[in-house]
Design an enzyme around this catalytic site. Sequence first.
Site, PDB file in Angstrom:
ATOM      1  N   LYS A  75       0.841  -1.137  -0.047  1.00 41.43           N
ATOM      2  CA  LYS A  75      -0.049  -0.091   0.088  1.00 41.43           C
ATOM      3  C   LYS A  75       0.958   1.208   0.062  1.00 41.43           C
ATOM      4  CE  LYS A  75      -3.745   1.955   2.590  1.00 41.43           C
ATOM      5  NZ  LYS A  75      -4.673   1.767   3.639  1.00 41.43           N
ATOM      6  N   SER A 150      -9.377   2.300   3.105  1.00 42.84           N
ATOM      7  CA  SER A 150      -8.243   2.959   2.071  1.00 42.84           C
ATOM      8  C   SER A 150      -7.240   2.139   1.400  1.00 42.84           C
ATOM      9  CB  SER A 150      -7.849   4.054   3.040  1.00 42.84           C
ATOM     10  OG  SER A 150      -6.776   3.298   3.967  1.00 42.84           O
ATOM     11  N   SER A 174      -9.842  -0.515   7.230  1.00 43.34           N
ATOM     12  CA  SER A 174      -9.391  -0.164   5.769  1.00 43.34           C
ATOM     13  C   SER A 174      -8.811  -1.457   4.862  1.00 43.34           C
ATOM     14  CB  SER A 174      -8.257   0.981   5.774  1.00 43.34           C
ATOM     15  OG  SER A 174      -8.919   2.221   5.977  1.00 43.34           O
TER      16      SER A 174
END
Length: 449
Positions: A75, A150, A174
């Site tokens: 990420k 996210s 997330s």
Amino acid sequence: MSLSEPAAALAAGRLSPVELTERMLAAVEATEPHVHAYATVTADEARARAAELAEAAPAEAAERGPLHGVPVGIKDLIDTAGVRTAYGSPRFADHVPARDAEAVRLLREAGCVILGKHTTHELAWGGRTDSAFFGPTHNPYRRGRIPGGSSGGSAASVVAGSSLGAVGSDTAGSVRIPAALSGCVGFKPSRGRVPLDGVLPLAPSLDHLGVLAGTVDDAALLASALTGSPLDGPAARPRVGWLVGWFDAVLAPEVRAALADARARLEVHGVHVEDVVVPDEPRMPEAVLNRIVAEAGAFHRDAFERDPGLFGPDIAELMRMAPRTAGQAEQDEAAIARMTAFMERALGAYDVLAGATVPITAPPIGAMTVGVGGREWPIEFVLTRLTSLFNAAGLPAVSVPIALAGGLPVGLQLAGAAGRDGAVLAAARLVERLTPPLPRPTFAERSPV
């Protein structure tokens, strides 16, 4: 896609890290026009790393373990040495860390090949992954729908087949939210199990790292590399507390139906399932989101005051919110404490607690409200409604795909007592074994992997 088969082929010498990495890079090229799951692709670095791993002696590869030569993504909130890490924000568009985050170091030590950086919602402060600056990431099952967030790029990439696993962050859900909406496994270990060094904070009291993968076994392999120990659980059938009351009061009909089918499959196979009635708590999940606004707002305040134009419109709106009064903060924290205490008491009677991960399937990109349960809600309240509590409590939690509803994935969430990560994964394996696998997205069938 499962990483277990290519990992076994790598270990047996039937496949080389170079060949597998080339296949995965071809998959990135084929799928990126559909999903936009990568902020940065590090093709040259991945090829060099794969070539290095291909030269390793068999004993060295065996010592590294089952992730030797496995390509994964990281990420874009997590630092990678020498590779741009923008945190989904134009403020950091040219930011190149000098050091790997500890989690990245651990994956490299285990023999992983890093394919690149997966897209994230700006500063990880949202559940949609629809950047106003870099463009939206699309749900792999339906273009024009969000993948969740996210860690949306990580979930979209795993489902699209352009990475075999990923590391994401999870502050209010997330990892689990995009896993549920995009159709893969997302696992958040207990608080403190995975180091956060080198990860941009959002709300330090809630931040966790987690993993996304195609199967529960894959998620366990990745999480074991990050925690430094195998996450094995009991083989016996778990005692399952099924969360109802407040927990299932706001569910789309198609999600409710998928959950009922999943529960029926467990009960038919002899799993003990009982209702656990969660008391009404009107301040949830806003209480957790208010804490995030307080902690993230403090962290980003100076930068926002210097140049608010470097913040997307939704983040700027959050930054402009009036601070909580002492009384509001006290009420929020009391609500979180009551709900946390209830869940911890319930886990004294059950191995895992089960319920929906997200109350809805993936909404359209650009939607800021969603209609469910007879009223219109702010989208972030709905996305985080059933996940954020487990961040506040620090409990291990996993989302497992259980169905397609109207062509979009639905996830079942399982949570356990602190430190009982293996029990949560064991229950998730059982759910996975009893659930027909989701069909791959149609465009992904053209992927060369």
